[in-house]
Design an enzyme around this catalytic site. Sequence first.
Site, PDB file in Angstrom:
ATOM      1  CD  GLU A 278      -2.839  -1.150   0.012  1.00  0.00           C
ATOM      2  OE1 GLU A 278      -3.183  -0.061  -0.482  1.00  0.00           O
ATOM      3  OE2 GLU A 278      -3.188  -2.242  -0.463  1.00  0.00           O
ATOM      4  CG  ASP A 362       2.565  -6.769  -5.948  1.00  0.00           C
ATOM      5  OD1 ASP A 362       2.040  -6.381  -4.895  1.00  0.00           O
ATOM      6  OD2 ASP A 362       1.988  -7.531  -6.754  1.00  0.00           O
TER       7      ASP A 362
END
Length: 418
Positions: A278, A362
Amino acid sequence: MQTFTAIFIIALLLTTFTQLWLATRHIRHIRAYRGNVPPDFASQIDLAAHQKAADYTCAKTRLDYPSTLMHVLLLLTLTLGGGLNVLANFWANWFTDPIQHGMALIISTALLLSATEIPFSYYRTFVIEQQFGFNKMTPAMFFSDLIKQYALGLLLGAPLLFGILWLMEKMGDNWWLYAWLAWVAFNLFLLAVYPTWIAPLFNKFSPLEDASLRTRIEQLLHKCGFKSSGLFVMDGSRRSNHGNAYFTGFGKTKRIVFFDTLLSRLEATEVEAVLAHELGHFKRYHVIKRIVWSFLVSLAFLWLLGYLMQQDWFYQGLGASTASLSSTAMALLLFFLVMPVFTFLLHPLSSLYSRKHEFEADEYAAQNASAADLIRALVKLYQDNAATLTPDPLHSAFYDSHPPAAIRIAQLKKLISV
């Protein structure tokens, strides 16, 4: 038949056929792979969980059939069927001021559209979600949330609508530029007040109490240069067993929020990896990029509306009368009713852009936490949320903002081996 009427009907048929075809492909593809867990997940997800995810996804997708057809029927009724003309004439008996008449017309139409969605939402919550063990809501909570949403929509939306209609009436040919500035200001305002004023209306937020997890997270935040106004746990389990984590807010109001269901399922290192993902969105400026992109798109749309509202063929082609007290409101309403028909086929571009951001986030998580922990966390979340591991590729390309599980996990494994 008007030329634009024919174009609208063709676009509507094409969009509707594509939506139903994609749903059919999705169900068939998932059923075809229902009998076996994909090899990359076989050691972590058992066949029963895989089949539950397949059945859950198919049940949700089947609901798209009646929902899509109801939307088409309502859209045709309001436009070519003359429904908007009936509403406009009805409110003309109550309001003689164009702005007041326009507000009544738009708000009543919005309420009508929302009302038709309630049965589908109720079925989704109390039949599908209930059947697969996710729903925690009661009917009283469901309708309480609905009333809050309507009240909040009127409280925030009515002043904005009044301002937009006033600008359309008073600011001449360049009204769309002023309306865009008002729209930008409104959205920035929502971003600022949502964490502290709006979100608590629907969920309870409490400070993260786990001291060791808090320390780990604060170290990650310091490492990533992220300043937050607090770490909070949301009581998502009151409504659902689904879990997630996110950060919200703007400027000094940024908050990091964990679903309590997520914290109960993941290990501390896995929570850290999810949060690092996030934070990757923050550090790669994805949030700002998406906000800027949405503002630019809204500017283009408002400019286009400014052109269309001066064209008689736009009203006539959609079955609307220009004799209404508020042709500006009618133009605004028609535009936002039919625009999705003409833009649906562009969905894969939006999904592709979003997936690019997910891969980048990611990668950031792998650099600042652990790709292996993120993989384990994602697999648990796929299982807990009954997310299918075998979506139809074309359906996924249209609708999924995140990469399919197999592709995403494979990319993370490459990051481990680098």
